[in-house]
Each structure stands twice: as structure tokens, then as C-alpha cells.
Design an enzyme around this catalytic site. Structure first.
Site, PDB file in Angstrom:
ATOM      1  CE1 TYR A  95      38.983  44.497  47.481  1.00  0.00           C
ATOM      2  CE2 TYR A  95      37.425  43.867  50.040  1.00  0.00           C
ATOM      3  CZ  TYR A  95      38.199  44.181  48.983  1.00  0.00           C
ATOM      4  OH  TYR A  95      38.714  45.832  49.704  1.00  0.00           O
ATOM      5  CD  GLN A 191      39.662  40.273  44.777  1.00  0.00           C
ATOM      6  OE1 GLN A 191      40.226  41.342  45.166  1.00  0.00           O
ATOM      7  NE2 GLN A 191      39.831  39.084  45.488  1.00  0.00           N
ATOM      8  CG  ASP A 276      24.805  41.292  42.117  1.00  0.00           C
ATOM      9  OD1 ASP A 276      25.584  42.530  43.453  1.00  0.00           O
ATOM     10  OD2 ASP A 276      26.187  41.148  41.039  1.00  0.00           O
TER      11      ASP A 276
END
Length: 332
Positions: A95, A191, A276
Site C-alpha cells: 500500500y 496489499q 502484525d
């Protein structure tokens, strides 16, 4: 970041019920048919990157709506004209990043693959060395970023365009000289991992799929579990547009990597990081545990688990794992 999600034994069994739209396949079949009315229009320009062991090309192809999408293609020097038929790896980016400079990602070419690194339309200015592909499509009111761009209708959402670009990137690499079209792999992190799952569900003859700490998976749980962006863009939007929740979640259901990954047919190597905060582990395991369930024969699956890492995941260790795993897949 401390451990905050389910314990690992529960993650390994985590198989949530899904609210998949009934017309998901029809939606994507129509999207791809619409895009394929445009010629793929692959254009290749040799690029002097100052490298002697790797050839570099600046490549453009027609993505969603026929819009031009940039990519770097790197390969072992001379392999485009020496009669080689090499496997290819198509890589998607995280991203906010763009394709950067060709010398920054040489592992796949050095390992003997043709590597296509797809630029990300409208991104490329948050980290890295920049991007070169505009997104010519506008959007209604949305939170800065792309998560809520077109959020009220799946036909308008940004990721409909980007996922379609990813499918066309596979078609573009297959059109290049010196590429074996039967041995194409897709990969990416964050992403790019979500895109990897989407493309795997939309292209049924890939040789392998390698999503790394994938984003865009099990979105309803993600927005309930993390305050981190990019998922928090959705929360911010809904905090203002309080009556848009149903429409927003419906749109995102057409783009969720869990739903699309269920349709994948190629063997896969995932990675997950248990600390995460951006792509919570349960969202990754939702995609992993559902992966390939709609395929006629369930594809082989494996996952690398990084117990003490956040969104960086395995970093270079994961690249090592991918190189060895993919070589084994191709050898079979």
C-alpha cells in the site's frame, strides 16, 4: 506489539463463515470481459539501469478500462533472444508504494526468472522510490487513501480497477518473448498479498501463488480488530457516514481476498506474522484456511509463521523460503 489475536492453535483452525455475494463470479467475469475489449497493447522499451547481468525493460500494458499501466521487467541478460523459455514471477506492491527503480528488486531475475513488477495506479508516493501510473478514474467523497474510494458500489471501487490491472499483468508477462506462459507465479506482500489472492482466484492456470502477510482479507474482522491504517480508513469513513455501513461492507465483499482466494487452483505458500497490527493473523488464516476450497481438487498449501514479527513478516527470510519453495514446485 504484543500478541493480540487468537492463539496459534486456534488460528490454525480458524475457518469463519463467509458472507460472499451471490453474484461474485458474474461480477468479475463481466469486469474482465469489459477490460478485454481493449487490446492488451504491450509496449517494451529497453532501459539502461547500469546492470550487466540483468536486462531491464520499461513495459506498459493496458489495464482496467484500457488505462496504461507501467511495469519493470527484469530477466537474466540475453534470455529474451537466446531461445530460452523461462518461468515468470509477477509481483504486486504494498500500500502506497510504486515500482521504484529496477535495481531495487533483482532476486527473481538473479534466480533465473522473468520478473514483472507491476506499478500501482494512483499510488507510489508514500514510501520507496516512486510510481509512474496515474488512476484516471475519479471518486465520490472518501477518506484520504484508496480504501473508501468508490466504497458505495463495487463497480466504482478502486480495487476493482487494481485487481483487473493485476490480471492483465499476468496476460502481459505471458505475451513477452522468452516466457513460458504455463509457468507463471504471482506474489506480493501486504496489499500486494491481497492482490495475489485476488488474481489467483481470477486466473485459473497459474503455476504457484505466494501471498506474503496479505492485506484485504476477512475485512469485517479486520476493521473490528485493528485501529491501524489502511483498514482504519474504513472506520474513519463510517464514523462520519453512519448510514453507509451495509453498502460499504457489501462493496468490500466483492474484493475480499478470502472470497476470491477460495477460487484459486494453484499451490500456495503464505506467510503470517503473529504480532502484525496491520494485517491481523486471524485475517490471514481466514484466507489460508479457505484457500482453494472451491477448486475441483484442493491445491497444496503451506504457510510460514513469524512468531515475533509485526507487519515486516519474514523479510529476507521469506524471500529465501519463496525461492526454495517455488523451485520445488517447478521441479515437480
Amino acid at each position: 506489539m504484543a500478541l493480540f489475536d487468537l492463539p496459534l492453535p486456534e488460528l490454525e483452525r480458524y475457518l469463519p463463515d463467509l458472507e460472499e455475494p451471490a453474484d461474485l463470479d458474474e461480477f468479475w467475469a463481466g469486469t474482465l470481459a469489459e477490460t478485454r475489449r481493449f487490446d492488451l497493447d504491450v509496449r517494451r522499451t529497453p532501459h539502461d539501469a547500469g546492470l550487466t547481468l540483468v536486462d531491464v525493460e520499461d513495459v506498459t500494458f493496458a489495464g482496467f478500462g484500457g488505462h496504461p499501466v507501467k511495469a519493470w521487467v527484469t530477466r537474466p541478460a540475453g534470455s529474451a533472444t537466446d531461445g530460452s523459455s523461462l518461468p515468470a514471477v509477477v509481483e504486486f506492491l504494498g500500500y502506497g508504494g510504486g515500482r521504484g527503480r529496477p535495481h531495487e528488486r533483482l532476486a527473481w531475475a538473479a534466480a533465473g526468472y522473468v520478473h514483472l513488477l507491476m506499478d500501482t495506479r494512483g499510488q507510489g508516493s508514500r514510501w520507496g522510490s516512486g510510481g509512474d501510473t496515474p488512476d484516471p478514474v475519479g471518486s465520490g467523497p472518501h477518506v484520504p487513501g484508496v480504501m473508501t474510494s468508490g466504497i458505495l458500489d463495487p463497480a466504482d471501487h478502486y480495487y476493482r480497477r487494481l485487481f483487473t490491472d493485476g490480471v492483465r499483468a499476468v496476460e502481459a508477462v505471458r505475451a513477452l518473448p522468452g516466457v513460458d506462459p504455463a509457468r507463471v507465479t504471482v506474489t506480493g506482500g501486504s496489499q500486494g498479498g491481497g492482490m495475489t489472492l485476488a488474481v489467483a482466484g481470477l486466473v485459473d492456470d497459474l503455476v504457484a501463488v505466494m501471498p506474503d502477510v496479505p492485506f484485504l482479507c476477512h475485512v469485517p474482522r479486520a476493521i473490528a480488530l485493528t485501529d491501524a491504517n489502511p483498514y482504519h480508513e474504513i472506520v474513519t469513513y463510517l464514523a462520519v457516514h453512519r448510514d453507509h455501513k451495509a453498502a460499504a461492507l457489501r462493496t468490500l465483499s466483492y474484493l475480499d481476498g478470502v472470497h476470491l482466494g477460495r477460487r484459486a487452483t494453484a499451490p500456495t505458500l503464505f506467510s503470517v506474522a503473529l504480532r502484525d497490527p496491520i494485517c491481523p493473523p486471524s485475517t490471514v488464516y481466514a484466507a489460508y484456511n479457505h484457500y482453494g476450497k472451491l477448486a475441483g481438487t484442493r491445491p497444496d498449501r503451506s504457510i510460514e509463521v513469524y512468531e515475533f514479527n509485526e507487519h515486516e513478516g519474514g523479510g529476507g527470510f521469506q524471500v529465501d523460503a519463496q525461492l526454495r519453495w517455488l523451485a520445488g514446485v517447478l521441479a515437480r
